[in-house]
Design an enzyme around this catalytic site. Structure first.
Site, PDB file in Angstrom:
ATOM      1  N   SER A   1       0.673  -1.421   0.178  1.00 14.24           N
ATOM      2  CA  SER A   1       0.095  -0.014  -0.300  1.00 14.24           C
ATOM      3  C   SER A   1       1.221   0.977   0.150  1.00 14.24           C
ATOM      4  CB  SER A   1      -0.751  -0.144   1.060  1.00 14.24           C
ATOM      5  OG  SER A   1      -1.075   1.267   1.178  1.00 14.24           O
TER       6      SER A   1
ATOM      7  N   TYR B   1      -2.171  -1.329  10.989  1.00 19.08           N
ATOM      8  CA  TYR B   1      -1.468  -1.407   8.818  1.00 19.08           C
ATOM      9  C   TYR B   1      -0.067  -1.347   8.908  1.00 19.08           C
ATOM     10  CZ  TYR B   1      -3.395  -1.367   4.401  1.00 19.08           C
ATOM     11  OH  TYR B   1      -4.016  -0.727   2.652  1.00 19.08           O
TER      12      TYR B   1
END
Ligand SMILES: NC(=O)c1ccc[n+]([C@@H]2O[C@H](COP(=O)([O-])OP(=O)(O)OC[C@H]3O[C@@H](n4cnc5c(N)ncnc54)[C@H](O)[C@@H]3O)[C@@H](O)[C@H]2O)c1
Length: 256
Positions: free
Chosen positions: A138, A151
């Site tokens: 990401s 995350y």
């Protein structure tokens, strides 16, 4: 050629691709992309119904598995040519309110499970002298945002795992790379918008305008198919010299 390879003797070999989290969003788009280029796709997901739908659509097979059960992955042996580590979840809380079990769960799914799947896939890839490990990281693998401690740290860890895999796999014909999208239009994203709206006490439209797309030069979400096309290229023979890299697709977010 993505999913088919011409052998020295002129025979065509169909490549097998395993896509985790293949029942939804980016994973489903990857399954479609790889199948369209001729690969046999295994759609791995805890959502058995969703995996069966995508498997039927792509002529592949569904594998119902909860990747949080990492003990079950320790003795696994995989015979696949392309491994797409994609399954992921999000949880948005300030660190002082972050539930420790949620932190562990996110790291187990998004770092430990990819490690165990790579570990299970490498021996067969090494025997064949060919392999493609593609890790759905990401922009949060290279940048941080508040309230996403689990995350962001799991994705940063995935970046390191991918690079080590690249260094070890190079002499065996195995490449390993990360893809780093900005915000992609998927169910995971829709849940995040709702979480952020709650955390900041603002509307979901305001979340998009004032939080999620503020850093992007291009003010729109990434489409899953755009990410999948990069996966297709990284899986192809054209990307044989691409390894240990991270490819951003973030509308210019990380250019700042
Ligand atoms: N959507 C975004 O904006 C975005 C941006 C950058 C990176 N990513 C990354 O892309 C990947 C896919 O995200 P998405 O947006 O398509 O999400 P999604 O929620 O649409 O799909 C995730 C899939 O993973 C599966 N999954 C979740 N937990 C699982 C488990 N324990 N075992 C097996 N399968 C499980 C879900 O059932 C689902 O099918 C994730 O790694 C995510 O971090 C997403």
């Amino acid at each position: 050629m993505n999913g088919r390879q011409m052998n020295d003797d002129g025979r065509l070999t169909v490549r097998t691709a395993l896509v985790t989290g293949g029942a939804s969003g980016i994973g489903a788009a990857c399954a479609r992309e790889l199948a369209a280029s001729g690969a046999k796709v295994i759609v791995a997901d805890r959502d058995s119904e969703g995996a069966a739908v995508v498997a039927a659509e792509t002529g592949g097979e569904a594998w119902t598995i909860d990747l949080l059960d990492t003990a079950a992955l320790e003795d696994l042996q995989l015979d696949v040519d392309i491994l797409v580590n994609n399954a992921g979840v999000q949880s948005v809380r300030p660190i002082e309110e972050f539930v420790p079990d949620d932190f562990r769960r996110i790291h187990r799914l998004m770092l430990e499970a990819p490690f165990l799947l790579i570990r299970a896939a490498l021996p067969a890839m090494y025997r064949k002298g060919f392999g493609r490990i593609i890790n759905l990281s990401s922009v949060h693998g290279i940048r941080a945002s508040p309230f996403k401690s689990a995350y962001v740290s799991a994705k940063h860890g995935l970046e390191g795992l991918s690079k080590v895999t690249a260094l070890e796999g190079g002499k065996h014909g195995v490449t390993s790379n990360c893809i780093n999208p900005g915000y992609v239009r998927t169910p995971l994203m829709e849940n995040q918008i709702a979480d952020q709206a709650q955390a900041h006490n603002i509307s979901e439209d305001e979340v998009l305008a004032s939080i999620m797309l503020t850093e992007s030069a291009i003010k729109r979400l990434v489409e899953p198919e755009e990410v999948a096309s990069l996966v297709g290229w990284l899986a192809s023979d054209h990307a044989g010299m691409v390894t240990g890299s991270s490819y951003v697709m973030d509308g210019g977010w990380s250019a700042r």
